[in-house]
Design a protein around this motif. Structure first.
Motif, PDB file in Angstrom:
ATOM      1  N   ARG A 192      12.779  -4.589   1.479  1.00  0.00           N
ATOM      2  CA  ARG A 192      11.433  -5.432   1.649  1.00  0.00           C
ATOM      3  C   ARG A 192      10.598  -4.033   1.861  1.00  0.00           C
ATOM      4  O   ARG A 192       9.820  -3.780   1.234  1.00  0.00           O
ATOM      5  CB  ARG A 192      11.439  -6.209   2.904  1.00  0.00           C
ATOM      6  CG  ARG A 192      11.963  -5.690   4.152  1.00  0.00           C
ATOM      7  CD  ARG A 192      11.950  -6.947   5.298  1.00  0.00           C
ATOM      8  NE  ARG A 192      12.224  -6.605   6.092  1.00  0.00           N
ATOM      9  CZ  ARG A 192      13.219  -5.954   6.664  1.00  0.00           C
ATOM     10  NH1 ARG A 192      14.472  -6.149   6.130  1.00  0.00           N
ATOM     11  NH2 ARG A 192      13.201  -5.602   8.390  1.00  0.00           N
ATOM     12  N   GLU A 193      11.434  -3.028   2.342  1.00  0.00           N
ATOM     13  CA  GLU A 193      10.294  -1.870   2.507  1.00  0.00           C
ATOM     14  C   GLU A 193      10.366  -1.225   1.273  1.00  0.00           C
ATOM     15  O   GLU A 193       9.252  -1.061   0.888  1.00  0.00           O
ATOM     16  CB  GLU A 193      10.919  -1.003   3.622  1.00  0.00           C
ATOM     17  CG  GLU A 193      11.245  -1.949   4.329  1.00  0.00           C
ATOM     18  CD  GLU A 193       9.239  -1.928   5.432  1.00  0.00           C
ATOM     19  OE1 GLU A 193       8.940  -1.113   5.382  1.00  0.00           O
ATOM     20  OE2 GLU A 193       9.075  -3.105   6.323  1.00  0.00           O
ATOM     21  N   LYS A 196       7.491  -3.274  -1.552  1.00  0.00           N
ATOM     22  CA  LYS A 196       6.410  -3.020  -0.548  1.00  0.00           C
ATOM     23  C   LYS A 196       5.444  -2.038  -1.620  1.00  0.00           C
ATOM     24  O   LYS A 196       4.914  -1.493  -1.455  1.00  0.00           O
ATOM     25  CB  LYS A 196       5.721  -2.835   1.014  1.00  0.00           C
ATOM     26  CG  LYS A 196       7.041  -4.322   1.120  1.00  0.00           C
ATOM     27  CD  LYS A 196       6.101  -4.078   2.845  1.00  0.00           C
ATOM     28  CE  LYS A 196       6.552  -5.844   3.962  1.00  0.00           C
ATOM     29  NZ  LYS A 196       6.748  -5.210   5.140  1.00  0.00           N
ATOM     30  N   LYS A 197       6.090  -1.363  -1.627  1.00  0.00           N
ATOM     31  CA  LYS A 197       6.083   0.780  -2.560  1.00  0.00           C
ATOM     32  C   LYS A 197       5.695   0.190  -3.644  1.00  0.00           C
ATOM     33  O   LYS A 197       5.056   1.418  -4.205  1.00  0.00           O
ATOM     34  CB  LYS A 197       6.965   1.552  -1.472  1.00  0.00           C
ATOM     35  CG  LYS A 197       6.615   1.512  -0.226  1.00  0.00           C
ATOM     36  CD  LYS A 197       8.157   3.088  -0.053  1.00  0.00           C
ATOM     37  CE  LYS A 197       8.118   3.233   1.332  1.00  0.00           C
ATOM     38  NZ  LYS A 197       9.528   4.234   1.502  1.00  0.00           N
ATOM     39  N   LYS A 199       3.712  -1.357  -7.627  1.00  0.00           N
ATOM     40  CA  LYS A 199       2.559  -1.036  -7.750  1.00  0.00           C
ATOM     41  C   LYS A 199       2.292  -2.510  -7.512  1.00  0.00           C
ATOM     42  O   LYS A 199       1.209  -3.141  -7.404  1.00  0.00           O
ATOM     43  CB  LYS A 199       2.469  -0.020  -8.899  1.00  0.00           C
ATOM     44  CG  LYS A 199       2.209   0.768  -8.614  1.00  0.00           C
ATOM     45  CD  LYS A 199       2.076   1.769 -10.311  1.00  0.00           C
ATOM     46  CE  LYS A 199       1.878   3.059 -10.131  1.00  0.00           C
ATOM     47  NZ  LYS A 199       2.068   3.415 -11.502  1.00  0.00           N
ATOM     48  N   TYR A 201       2.893  -5.322  -6.096  1.00  0.00           N
ATOM     49  CA  TYR A 201       3.804  -5.330  -4.572  1.00  0.00           C
ATOM     50  C   TYR A 201       2.048  -6.247  -3.953  1.00  0.00           C
ATOM     51  O   TYR A 201       2.129  -7.743  -3.736  1.00  0.00           O
ATOM     52  CB  TYR A 201       3.665  -5.406  -3.658  1.00  0.00           C
ATOM     53  CG  TYR A 201       3.800  -5.739  -2.431  1.00  0.00           C
ATOM     54  CD1 TYR A 201       5.417  -6.693  -2.355  1.00  0.00           C
ATOM     55  CD2 TYR A 201       3.129  -5.223  -1.318  1.00  0.00           C
ATOM     56  CE1 TYR A 201       5.217  -7.372  -0.446  1.00  0.00           C
ATOM     57  CE2 TYR A 201       3.398  -6.174   0.628  1.00  0.00           C
ATOM     58  CZ  TYR A 201       4.504  -6.757   0.561  1.00  0.00           C
ATOM     59  OH  TYR A 201       3.849  -7.231   1.542  1.00  0.00           O
ATOM     60  N   GLU A 202       1.089  -5.865  -3.976  1.00  0.00           N
ATOM     61  CA  GLU A 202      -0.333  -6.043  -3.432  1.00  0.00           C
ATOM     62  C   GLU A 202      -0.624  -7.156  -4.129  1.00  0.00           C
ATOM     63  O   GLU A 202      -1.133  -8.204  -3.669  1.00  0.00           O
ATOM     64  CB  GLU A 202      -1.214  -4.359  -2.994  1.00  0.00           C
ATOM     65  CG  GLU A 202      -2.124  -5.195  -2.330  1.00  0.00           C
ATOM     66  CD  GLU A 202      -1.752  -5.337  -1.051  1.00  0.00           C
ATOM     67  OE1 GLU A 202      -2.856  -5.636  -0.054  1.00  0.00           O
ATOM     68  OE2 GLU A 202      -1.151  -4.770  -0.425  1.00  0.00           O
ATOM     69  N   PRO A 203      -1.451  -6.630  -5.590  1.00  0.00           N
ATOM     70  CA  PRO A 203      -1.423  -7.915  -6.120  1.00  0.00           C
ATOM     71  C   PRO A 203      -0.876  -9.286  -6.283  1.00  0.00           C
ATOM     72  O   PRO A 203      -1.914 -10.514  -5.887  1.00  0.00           O
ATOM     73  CB  PRO A 203      -1.717  -7.645  -7.804  1.00  0.00           C
ATOM     74  CG  PRO A 203      -1.485  -6.018  -7.598  1.00  0.00           C
ATOM     75  CD  PRO A 203      -0.632  -5.417  -6.344  1.00  0.00           C
ATOM     76  N   ARG A 205       1.136 -10.305  -3.608  1.00  0.00           N
ATOM     77  CA  ARG A 205       0.676 -10.929  -2.171  1.00  0.00           C
ATOM     78  C   ARG A 205      -0.162 -11.190  -1.831  1.00  0.00           C
ATOM     79  O   ARG A 205      -0.383 -12.584  -1.378  1.00  0.00           O
ATOM     80  CB  ARG A 205       0.855  -9.266  -1.295  1.00  0.00           C
ATOM     81  CG  ARG A 205       1.201 -10.096  -0.136  1.00  0.00           C
ATOM     82  CD  ARG A 205       0.784  -8.556   0.893  1.00  0.00           C
ATOM     83  NE  ARG A 205      -0.527  -8.373   1.209  1.00  0.00           N
ATOM     84  CZ  ARG A 205      -1.668  -8.572   1.502  1.00  0.00           C
ATOM     85  NH1 ARG A 205      -1.715  -9.490   1.961  1.00  0.00           N
ATOM     86  NH2 ARG A 205      -2.742  -7.901   1.277  1.00  0.00           N
ATOM     87  N   LYS A 206      -1.204 -10.802  -2.641  1.00  0.00           N
ATOM     88  CA  LYS A 206      -2.846 -11.543  -2.057  1.00  0.00           C
ATOM     89  C   LYS A 206      -2.664 -12.634  -3.147  1.00  0.00           C
ATOM     90  O   LYS A 206      -3.396 -13.500  -2.157  1.00  0.00           O
ATOM     91  CB  LYS A 206      -3.683 -10.214  -3.032  1.00  0.00           C
ATOM     92  CG  LYS A 206      -4.075  -8.754  -2.058  1.00  0.00           C
ATOM     93  CD  LYS A 206      -5.408  -8.232  -2.442  1.00  0.00           C
ATOM     94  CE  LYS A 206      -5.344  -6.720  -1.952  1.00  0.00           C
ATOM     95  NZ  LYS A 206      -6.366  -6.486  -2.471  1.00  0.00           N
ATOM     96  N   ASP A 209      -0.966 -14.941  -0.826  1.00  0.00           N
ATOM     97  CA  ASP A 209      -2.058 -15.207   0.025  1.00  0.00           C
ATOM     98  C   ASP A 209      -3.145 -16.862  -0.146  1.00  0.00           C
ATOM     99  O   ASP A 209      -3.381 -17.782   0.886  1.00  0.00           O
ATOM    100  CB  ASP A 209      -2.687 -14.126   1.208  1.00  0.00           C
ATOM    101  CG  ASP A 209      -1.397 -13.189   1.407  1.00  0.00           C
ATOM    102  OD1 ASP A 209      -0.296 -13.688   1.752  1.00  0.00           O
ATOM    103  OD2 ASP A 209      -2.201 -11.957   1.989  1.00  0.00           O
TER     104      ASP A 209
END
Length: 229
Positions: A192-193, A196-197, A199, A201-203, A205-206, A209
């Motif tokens: 998972r760590e 998370k790094k 590219k 991952y953040e889009p 995750r958002k 969410d």
């Protein structure tokens, strides 16, 4: 100002073109002569009555969707929601199950609401519909158990016997699927760590969410009785 008008016209023509394309895809295989003859021979009193009740049901569906959207903190006009719902039905005639995505995309564009949140509200609707359907099936099974048993024996008896004879194969298949899903979940948790790094991952995750926010609207909704109606 002129640039905004041009953009608005282009957007209107774009969605109009999509609508015409979907309409053409839905009727391209129909015998239009036969359809026209059926229209001429139809009993219009029943037709208009059916159209009236269909229109009312679609309006209520738009109202129900509005209740979920309002829970997100957005105020949408009934006309916009209704148009999006009808556009979704049109999309379904061309590409099955595309309507949910189409209506969310259209309303997201028109009302500036995040697409993932809107799609989450649609998932909430479908979960609720599934629960209602399961309850209806349960009561039908309870009160018509003998009739259901006869129907299954007549129509699915050989199939059920065949499935029973291959029960070990089915069991192995289920175990393989569960093991695969378990392995994927373990790998995601173990790395998972590192994930998370990445590219994307953040889009992702958002998006998830926002999707979850939309799904939770049915729980946070204030007018639950109106939604049930």
């Amino acid at each position: 100002m002129l640039k905004k008008r041009i953009i608005s016209v282009v957007e209107y023509l774009f969605f109009l073109g999509i609508g015409i394309l979907l309409l053409w895809l839905s009727v391209r295989k129909l015998d239009l002569t036969a359809v026209w003859n059926d229209i001429l021979e139809a009993r219009y009193s029943w037709l208009f009555l059916a159209l009236f009740f269909a229109l009312v049901s679609h309006i209520f569906r738009a109202l129900r969707w509005n209740l979920l959207i309002n829970t997100l903190g957005y105020k949408t006009r009934l006309s916009s929601t209704f148009f999006a719902v009808m556009f979704g039905y049109l999309a379904n005639t061309a590409v099955p199950r595309m309507g949910e995505l189409a209506r969310c995309g259209l309303l997201s564009k028109k009302e500036k609401i995040p697409f993932n949140a809107l799609f989450g509200t649609v998932i909430s609707e479908r979960i609720f519909d599934l629960i209602v359907l399961a309850a209806l099936i349960f009561f039908v099974v309870i009160f018509q158990l003998d009739l259901l048993g006869d129907f299954l024996n007549r129509n699915f008896g050989p199939l059920l016997q065949s499935m029973f004879s291959y029960r070990y194969s089915i069991l192995i298949l289920v175990l393989i699927v569960l093991a695969t899903l378990g392995s994927i979940m373990y790998l995601v948790w173990a790395y998972r760590e590192k994930i998370k790094k990445l590219k994307f991952y953040e889009p992702v995750r958002k998006f998830l969410d926002g999707l979850w926010t939309g799904i939770k609207t049915i729980k946070k909704m204030k007018q639950k009785s109106l939604f049930l109606f």
